[in-house]
Design a protein around this motif. Structure first.
Motif, PDB file in Angstrom:
ATOM      1  N   SER A 134       0.831  -1.197   0.000  1.00 47.93           N
ATOM      2  CA  SER A 134       0.000   0.000   0.000  1.00 47.93           C
ATOM      3  C   SER A 134       0.869   1.251   0.000  1.00 47.93           C
ATOM      4  CB  SER A 134      -0.903   0.012   1.238  1.00 47.93           C
ATOM      5  OG  SER A 134      -1.717  -1.129   1.282  1.00 47.93           O
ATOM      6  N   LYS A 135       0.366   2.304  -0.638  1.00 45.60           N
ATOM      7  CA  LYS A 135       1.045   3.587  -0.590  1.00 45.60           C
ATOM      8  C   LYS A 135       1.100   4.097   0.845  1.00 45.60           C
ATOM      9  CE  LYS A 135       0.291   5.970  -5.009  1.00 45.60           C
ATOM     10  NZ  LYS A 135      -0.352   7.172  -5.611  1.00 45.60           N
ATOM     11  N   ARG A 136       2.198   4.708   1.198  1.00 48.48           N
ATOM     12  CA  ARG A 136       2.324   5.282   2.537  1.00 48.48           C
ATOM     13  C   ARG A 136       1.382   6.472   2.691  1.00 48.48           C
ATOM     14  NH1 ARG A 136       7.766   8.049   5.041  1.00 48.48           N
ATOM     15  NH2 ARG A 136       6.830   8.760   7.003  1.00 48.48           N
ATOM     16  N   VAL A 137       0.802   6.616   3.883  1.00 52.23           N
ATOM     17  CA  VAL A 137      -0.087   7.740   4.177  1.00 52.23           C
ATOM     18  C   VAL A 137       0.768   8.874   4.743  1.00 52.23           C
ATOM     19  CG1 VAL A 137      -2.091   8.529   5.483  1.00 52.23           C
ATOM     20  CG2 VAL A 137      -1.980   6.163   4.663  1.00 52.23           C
ATOM     21  N   ARG A 138       0.909   9.938   3.981  1.00 52.27           N
ATOM     22  CA  ARG A 138       1.754  11.060   4.381  1.00 52.27           C
ATOM     23  C   ARG A 138       0.946  12.326   4.709  1.00 52.27           C
ATOM     24  NH1 ARG A 138       7.133  10.291   2.590  1.00 52.27           N
ATOM     25  NH2 ARG A 138       7.409   8.421   1.316  1.00 52.27           N
ATOM     26  N   THR A 139      -0.319  12.372   4.274  1.00 56.64           N
ATOM     27  CA  THR A 139      -1.127  13.595   4.374  1.00 56.64           C
ATOM     28  C   THR A 139      -2.316  13.373   5.289  1.00 56.64           C
ATOM     29  OG1 THR A 139      -0.493  14.226   2.130  1.00 56.64           O
ATOM     30  CG2 THR A 139      -2.448  15.294   3.046  1.00 56.64           C
ATOM     31  N   ALA A 140      -2.633  14.374   6.088  1.00 54.99           N
ATOM     32  CA  ALA A 140      -3.826  14.347   6.932  1.00 54.99           C
ATOM     33  C   ALA A 140      -4.676  15.574   6.650  1.00 54.99           C
ATOM     34  CB  ALA A 140      -3.455  14.305   8.404  1.00 54.99           C
ATOM     35  N   VAL A 141      -5.981  15.377   6.651  1.00 55.73           N
ATOM     36  CA  VAL A 141      -6.948  16.445   6.426  1.00 55.73           C
ATOM     37  C   VAL A 141      -7.684  16.725   7.737  1.00 55.73           C
ATOM     38  CG1 VAL A 141      -9.043  17.120   5.182  1.00 55.73           C
ATOM     39  CG2 VAL A 141      -7.235  15.843   3.987  1.00 55.73           C
TER      40      VAL A 141
ATOM     41  N   ASP B 246      -7.573  18.570  -4.398  1.00 56.35           N
ATOM     42  CA  ASP B 246      -6.430  18.958  -5.219  1.00 56.35           C
ATOM     43  C   ASP B 246      -5.131  18.949  -4.434  1.00 56.35           C
ATOM     44  OD1 ASP B 246      -7.967  19.243  -7.487  1.00 56.35           O
ATOM     45  OD2 ASP B 246      -8.292  21.402  -7.230  1.00 56.35           O
ATOM     46  N   ILE B 247      -5.204  19.165  -3.145  1.00 56.10           N
ATOM     47  CA  ILE B 247      -3.997  19.141  -2.316  1.00 56.10           C
ATOM     48  C   ILE B 247      -3.577  17.699  -2.029  1.00 56.10           C
ATOM     49  CG2 ILE B 247      -2.989  19.852  -0.120  1.00 56.10           C
ATOM     50  CD1 ILE B 247      -4.996  22.159  -0.080  1.00 56.10           C
ATOM     51  N   VAL B 248      -4.544  16.852  -1.733  1.00 57.46           N
ATOM     52  CA  VAL B 248      -4.239  15.450  -1.422  1.00 57.46           C
ATOM     53  C   VAL B 248      -3.781  14.706  -2.674  1.00 57.46           C
ATOM     54  CG1 VAL B 248      -5.228  13.260  -0.641  1.00 57.46           C
ATOM     55  CG2 VAL B 248      -5.828  15.402   0.532  1.00 57.46           C
ATOM     56  N   GLY B 249      -4.441  14.981  -3.805  1.00 55.26           N
ATOM     57  CA  GLY B 249      -4.081  14.318  -5.047  1.00 55.26           C
ATOM     58  C   GLY B 249      -4.452  12.844  -5.045  1.00 55.26           C
ATOM     59  N   ASP B 250      -3.723  12.060  -5.795  1.00 56.73           N
ATOM     60  CA  ASP B 250      -4.024  10.638  -5.965  1.00 56.73           C
ATOM     61  C   ASP B 250      -3.287   9.807  -4.915  1.00 56.73           C
ATOM     62  OD1 ASP B 250      -5.130   8.366  -7.080  1.00 56.73           O
ATOM     63  OD2 ASP B 250      -3.504   8.115  -8.543  1.00 56.73           O
ATOM     64  N   ASN B 251      -3.542  10.126  -3.666  1.00 54.90           N
ATOM     65  CA  ASN B 251      -2.837   9.461  -2.568  1.00 54.90           C
ATOM     66  C   ASN B 251      -3.807   9.151  -1.436  1.00 54.90           C
ATOM     67  OD1 ASN B 251       0.089   9.766  -3.438  1.00 54.90           O
ATOM     68  ND2 ASN B 251      -0.560  11.909  -3.482  1.00 54.90           N
ATOM     69  N   PRO B 252      -3.545   8.092  -0.680  1.00 54.90           N
ATOM     70  CA  PRO B 252      -4.348   7.856   0.523  1.00 54.90           C
ATOM     71  C   PRO B 252      -4.089   8.968   1.530  1.00 54.90           C
ATOM     72  CG  PRO B 252      -2.432   6.425   0.519  1.00 54.90           C
ATOM     73  CD  PRO B 252      -2.444   7.117  -0.816  1.00 54.90           C
TER      74      PRO B 252
ATOM     75  N   GLY C 117     -14.449   9.327  14.328  1.00 54.50           N
ATOM     76  CA  GLY C 117     -13.796  10.585  13.956  1.00 54.50           C
ATOM     77  C   GLY C 117     -12.359  10.468  13.505  1.00 54.50           C
ATOM     78  N   ARG C 118     -11.886   9.248  13.222  1.00 54.41           N
ATOM     79  CA  ARG C 118     -10.555   9.030  12.674  1.00 54.41           C
ATOM     80  C   ARG C 118     -10.681   8.053  11.514  1.00 54.41           C
ATOM     81  NH1 ARG C 118     -10.017  12.713  15.547  1.00 54.41           N
ATOM     82  NH2 ARG C 118      -8.350  13.207  17.034  1.00 54.41           N
ATOM     83  N   TYR C 119     -10.086   8.411  10.369  1.00 52.89           N
ATOM     84  CA  TYR C 119     -10.206   7.611   9.152  1.00 52.89           C
ATOM     85  C   TYR C 119      -8.871   7.585   8.411  1.00 52.89           C
ATOM     86  CZ  TYR C 119     -15.039   9.456   9.768  1.00 52.89           C
ATOM     87  OH  TYR C 119     -16.254   9.865  10.254  1.00 52.89           O
ATOM     88  N   ILE C 120      -8.623   6.506   7.675  1.00 55.60           N
ATOM     89  CA  ILE C 120      -7.627   6.472   6.604  1.00 55.60           C
ATOM     90  C   ILE C 120      -8.387   6.088   5.347  1.00 55.60           C
ATOM     91  CG2 ILE C 120      -5.570   5.335   5.692  1.00 55.60           C
ATOM     92  CD1 ILE C 120      -4.686   4.866   8.609  1.00 55.60           C
ATOM     93  N   LEU C 121      -8.317   6.943   4.327  1.00 53.35           N
ATOM     94  CA  LEU C 121      -9.175   6.783   3.165  1.00 53.35           C
ATOM     95  C   LEU C 121      -8.373   6.820   1.874  1.00 53.35           C
ATOM     96  CD1 LEU C 121     -11.965   9.195   4.440  1.00 53.35           C
ATOM     97  CD2 LEU C 121     -12.130   6.700   4.323  1.00 53.35           C
ATOM     98  N   GLN C 122      -8.903   6.140   0.866  1.00 49.47           N
ATOM     99  CA  GLN C 122      -8.271   6.100  -0.447  1.00 49.47           C
ATOM    100  C   GLN C 122      -8.790   7.246  -1.322  1.00 49.47           C
ATOM    101  OE1 GLN C 122      -5.746   4.006  -1.317  1.00 49.47           O
ATOM    102  NE2 GLN C 122      -5.833   3.373   0.841  1.00 49.47           N
ATOM    103  N   PRO C 123      -7.990   7.715  -2.283  1.00 45.76           N
ATOM    104  CA  PRO C 123      -8.357   8.906  -3.059  1.00 45.76           C
ATOM    105  C   PRO C 123      -9.549   8.714  -3.986  1.00 45.76           C
ATOM    106  CG  PRO C 123      -6.372   7.896  -3.945  1.00 45.76           C
ATOM    107  CD  PRO C 123      -6.650   7.204  -2.643  1.00 45.76           C
ATOM    108  N   GLU C 124      -9.934   7.472  -4.273  1.00 44.80           N
ATOM    109  CA  GLU C 124     -11.129   7.242  -5.096  1.00 44.80           C
ATOM    110  C   GLU C 124     -12.381   7.824  -4.456  1.00 44.80           C
ATOM    111  OE1 GLU C 124      -8.005   4.523  -6.405  1.00 44.80           O
ATOM    112  OE2 GLU C 124      -8.858   4.939  -4.411  1.00 44.80           O
ATOM    113  N   LEU C 125     -12.296   8.094  -3.157  1.00 46.46           N
ATOM    114  CA  LEU C 125     -13.438   8.689  -2.459  1.00 46.46           C
ATOM    115  C   LEU C 125     -13.801  10.043  -3.041  1.00 46.46           C
ATOM    116  CD1 LEU C 125     -15.199   8.223   0.230  1.00 46.46           C
ATOM    117  CD2 LEU C 125     -13.675   9.919   1.225  1.00 46.46           C
ATOM    118  N   PHE C 126     -12.821  10.798  -3.522  1.00 43.44           N
ATOM    119  CA  PHE C 126     -13.080  12.160  -4.001  1.00 43.44           C
ATOM    120  C   PHE C 126     -14.044  12.175  -5.188  1.00 43.44           C
ATOM    121  CE2 PHE C 126      -8.777  12.987  -2.063  1.00 43.44           C
ATOM    122  CZ  PHE C 126      -9.248  13.769  -1.025  1.00 43.44           C
TER     123      PHE C 126
END
Length: 294
Positions: A2-9, A121-127, A207-216
């Motif tokens: 899996s791609k590493r999760v580097r970004t939090a919203v 647009d900030i998160v891009g194609d990343n989890p 209230g805590r999630y790790i999500l894939q970019p297909e959600l957008f």
């Protein structure tokens, strides 16, 4: 792998109406538990989990959040001149590195799903991780770090859950649990605010999630749901058709600081854990002779 999760919203555009008049001019995310704002606790949790980029979805009158995560040279100079080096070091330690924060606007209050979509647009194609600052968690390690461990093992999407009494189920999003350990089990379904008798479990989304970019792309076309808002749960239900969702029944304690009771409770618990505060705080509480009121 899996791609590493580097970004939090961090969705921080809400009006905080339950704390008026305190939040008339101050964001609810800047309300303090002892001496740290709620948003700082959420950022600290994300940093512990390895997050490198912090994305804040803001609204009007939220500029103070951006200021909080910036340097204040006048304050730093004053602290340095007065020899308050420990306070100065604490301020500097809390700041993300230069270029690690981004701010984007949610111009209309169209719900959590819409706030998340505003970060696309900030998160891009990343989890990415999603943290709701209203929810404050005490855990060792932090809740997001526990979720990261499950993500590294299973990939896909990960949601933190906790048990609540059956009488409270109808106030939350609820998941259906498959077989597996508390540290990572399949989520087989989810429903938003079900009737008590129709709930698939007593495990609520916390209230805590790790999500894939297909959600957008799902949120972009998501019809408005409950309350006329774009609901994150609706999009996640659709995403479940072709992506794995894992639940983590986290180890720790939660405080719903979007409510007055949860916020006040958090202040008491965190104050009693501070070596520099506990003795004096306990002494003052004993003076109040609260036994007849409890």
């Amino acid at each position: 792998m899996s791609k590493r999760v580097r970004t939090a919203v961090f969705p921080v555009a809400g009006l905080g109406t339950r704390f008026l008049p305190a939040t008339k001019a101050m964001p609810k995310e800047m309300l303090t538990v002892v001496d740290r704002p709620l948003i700082q606790y959420a950022v600290d949790e994300a940093r512990e989990a390895g997050i490198e980029h912090f994305v804040f979805v803001t609204g009007r009158n939220k500029g103070v959040i951006e200021d909080h995560f910036d340097r204040q040279f006048e304050l730093e100079t004053t602290l340095e001149t007065r020899g308050k080096n420990q306070a100065l070091e604490e301020l500097r330690k809390d700041l993300p590195s230069a270029g690690r924060t981004s701010f984007t606007r949610q111009q209309e209050p169209l719900g959590l799903g819409h706030a998340v979509w505003c970060a696309r647009d900030i998160v891009g194609d990343n989890p990415f991780a999603l943290l709701l600052p209203d929810m404050l968690f005490k855990g060792e390690p932090g809740v997001l770090k526990q979720m990261m461990d499950a993500y590294e093992e299973r990939g896909g999407n990960v949601i933190a859950v906790e048990e609540v009494p059956e009488s409270e189920i109808s106030s939350y999003g609820v998941v259906a649990r498959g077989d597996g350990p508390d540290s990572g089990f399949p989520i087989t379904g989810m429903v938003e605010k079900p009737k008590r008798e129709e709930a698939p479990s007593n495990l609520i989304i916390s209230g805590r999630y790790i999500l894939q970019p297909e959600l957008f792309s799902l949120l972009a076309d998501q019809p408005r749901g409950a309350g006329g808002e774009i609901q994150l749960t609706d999009a996640m239900q659709t995403l479940m058709h072709n992506q794995r969702f894992t639940g983590v029944k986290y180890r720790g304690q939660s405080f719903d600081c979007g409510s007055k009771i949860g916020f006040l409770t958090a202040n008491v618990v965190y104050a009693l854990e501070r070596d520099d505060i506990r003795p004096g705080f306990v002494r003052e509480l004993r003076k109040l002779d609260l036994e007849d009121q409890l």
